[in-house]
Design a protein around this motif. Structure first.
Motif, PDB file in Angstrom:
ATOM      1  N   ARG A 197       2.545   1.641  -3.547  1.00 25.84           N
ATOM      2  CA  ARG A 197       1.551   1.970  -4.570  1.00 25.84           C
ATOM      3  C   ARG A 197       1.088   3.414  -4.436  1.00 25.84           C
ATOM      4  N   LYS A 198       0.955   3.876  -3.208  1.00 19.41           N
ATOM      5  CA  LYS A 198       0.481   5.238  -2.972  1.00 19.41           C
ATOM      6  C   LYS A 198       1.431   6.274  -3.557  1.00 19.41           C
ATOM      7  N   THR A 205      -3.641   8.533 -12.535  1.00 19.50           N
ATOM      8  CA  THR A 205      -5.076   8.727 -12.391  1.00 19.50           C
ATOM      9  C   THR A 205      -5.705   8.978 -13.757  1.00 19.50           C
ATOM     10  N   ARG A 207      10.219   6.575   3.691  1.00 20.98           N
ATOM     11  CA  ARG A 207       9.108   6.083   2.871  1.00 20.98           C
ATOM     12  C   ARG A 207       9.588   5.343   1.633  1.00 20.98           C
ATOM     13  N   ALA A 255       0.831  -1.208   0.000  1.00 16.85           N
ATOM     14  CA  ALA A 255       0.000   0.000   0.000  1.00 16.85           C
ATOM     15  C   ALA A 255       0.869   1.264   0.000  1.00 16.85           C
ATOM     16  N   ARG A 256       1.965   1.248   0.755  1.00 21.50           N
ATOM     17  CA  ARG A 256       2.861   2.404   0.828  1.00 21.50           C
ATOM     18  C   ARG A 256       3.507   2.679  -0.526  1.00 21.50           C
ATOM     19  N   ALA A 304       0.749   5.869  -7.707  1.00 21.66           N
ATOM     20  CA  ALA A 304      -0.614   5.938  -8.239  1.00 21.66           C
ATOM     21  C   ALA A 304      -1.048   7.325  -8.709  1.00 21.66           C
ATOM     22  N   PRO A 305      -0.662   8.433  -8.032  1.00 21.21           N
ATOM     23  CA  PRO A 305      -1.126   9.751  -8.482  1.00 21.21           C
ATOM     24  C   PRO A 305      -0.729  10.094  -9.910  1.00 21.21           C
TER      25      PRO A 305
END
Length: 422
Positions: free
Chosen positions: A102-103, A110, A229, A99-100, A106-107
């Protein structure tokens, strides 16, 4: 079901469709060997694959959940798998780590950001069609894969990630080497690992010196300003995944769709004439037909036939077959798309009016391909433009002479020789 022997998958992928049909006849989940002798389980139908993909007890983290992870180094012929499960990116992580990562990416993919790329996709398409017309003038045979299907997504993803021209050829060679499963020897695996560090390391160094309005610069900023991150290894491996998936799969999508239409002239005439309205995902006259072509191509001839690997977090029973905890599972998109239990007795027939927008070629659930909107934009721009410009386009060889790329993973043609008919 007792494991009495494993079916060795063809590392060259010479006839993936026939191989998947043979596996399906053996049961819903079949024990197989990947190139080099890596044991795995292969789901052979749509429902079984979908159930496994969505099962939270199925992981993509080899380091944590593959019981044979510690043995990879003991098998020289297993080294090729490290390019898939030995990297640390969205493709090979599980739970919070996935999840970290991909986040962070992903932006950039879109629907809004993708739509903003449409003018550039159209401009590159027009430029490539002009070059194709010049190369194919006078009835000359031209490879539509090399001259059209390949450069469009390659240029788009390189612009998106700021890959300089001097690194693009090496980047393409790296991705091709990872997809090539015909040589599971240690030399090939070592080459891939060196190139990941060299090519992508050079990209990172270039963008640190020359930052720009691109995704690599953004990922470097995240690494440098918020290092907890995104680690150094994660940075390289994320670039590997997103750049590779961002063009190689779309090359095959466009090439596969061209071959499908040229070998089904009735379907081609209906779609190009705007009379095929049963396919989903379109809009104005003709657009629906092209949306159907893309979905049907992804169903019948998905760009990725089989994706390694997933792992059973605990013992699973699927379709009456027990998969022990820690065993590997290969994601078999090519088998799912041709499953007659889901798509009917004519599942092996290309029919752009089928409306098969439930195909699994882009994945499903938390690992669904974030680049799917861009892939669709490129294909839905390229295909109508190509056939609109060259309505008499035809294959220059018998379809039986087309050669599959040497891979059980990638599903596409090495060349697509055509005559433009102009």
């Amino acid at each position: 079901m007792t494991v009495s022997g494993r079916i060795a998958l063809d590392p060259f992928g010479a006839d993936i469709r026939a191989e998947r049909a043979r596996l399906r006849a053996l049961g819903p989940v079949v024990p197989v060997e990947l190139p080099g002798g890596i044991p795995a389980w292969a789901p052979t139908g749509y429902d079984t694959l979908r159930e496994l993909i969505l099962n939270p007890r199925v992981s993509k983290d080899a380091r944590t959940h593959w019981r044979l992870w510690s043995e990879v180094g003991e098998h020289p012929s297993w080294g090729w798998i490290l390019g898939w499960v030995g990297v640390v990116n969205m493709l090979s992580t599980y739970g919070p780590d996935h999840a970290r990562l991909r986040k962070l990416v992903a932006p950039s993919f879109t629907s809004r950001r993708t739509e903003a790329m449409r003018p550039r996709v159209e401009a590159i398409t027009a430029e490539l069609l002009d070059a194709l017309a010049a190369a194919g003038a006078g009835g000359q045979v031209v490879d539509v894969r090399q001259e059209f299907a390949y450069p469009l997504p390659m240029r788009m993803i390189c612009e998106l990630f700021g890959v300089p021209r001097e690194l693009r050829e090496d980047t393409a060679h790296l991705i091709a080497a990872i997809m090539d499963t015909s040589d599971p020897g240690p030399e090939h695996a070592e080459f891939v690992q060196r190139q990941i560090a060299t090519v992508l390391g050079s990209l990172v160094a270039h963008k640190r010196d020359r930052p720009g309005d691109d995704m690599t610069t953004e990922l470097i900023r995240v690494r440098d300003e918020d290092g907890d991150r995104l680690g150094d290894e994660e940075l390289l491996h994320t670039l590997l995944l997103v750049i590779g998936a961002g063009f190689e799969t779309t090359v095959n999508l466009i090439g596969n769709a061209v071959v499908a239409l040229l070998t089904h002239p009735g379907r081609q005439a209906a779609v190009c004439g705007g009379t095929s309205g049963a396919g989903r995902g379109g809009g104005e006259s003709g657009t629906t037909g092209w949306g159907g072509v893309v979905d049907e191509t992804l169903r019948v001839h998905p760009s990725i036939a089989s994706l390694p690997l997933r792992f059973a977090v605990e013992e699973l029973t699927v379709g009456g077959v027990t998969i022990p905890a820690g065993d590997a599972i290969v994601t078999t998109y090519a088998a799912a798309g041709l499953d007659p239990a889901h798509y009917g007795d004519d599942a092996d027939v290309f029919d752009a009016t089928r409306g098969a927008d439930d195909h699994l070629a882009f994945g499903i659930g938390v690992h669904r391909c974030i680049g799917a909107p861009l892939a669709r934009l490129e294909a839905l721009t390229a295909l109508p433009a190509l056939f609109g410009r060259f309505p008499d386009l035809r294959l220059a060889v018998d379809p039986g002479e087309l050669r599959q790329v040497p891979s059980f993973i990638a599903f596409g043609w090495q060349e697509v020789p055509v005559r433009l008919g102009v």
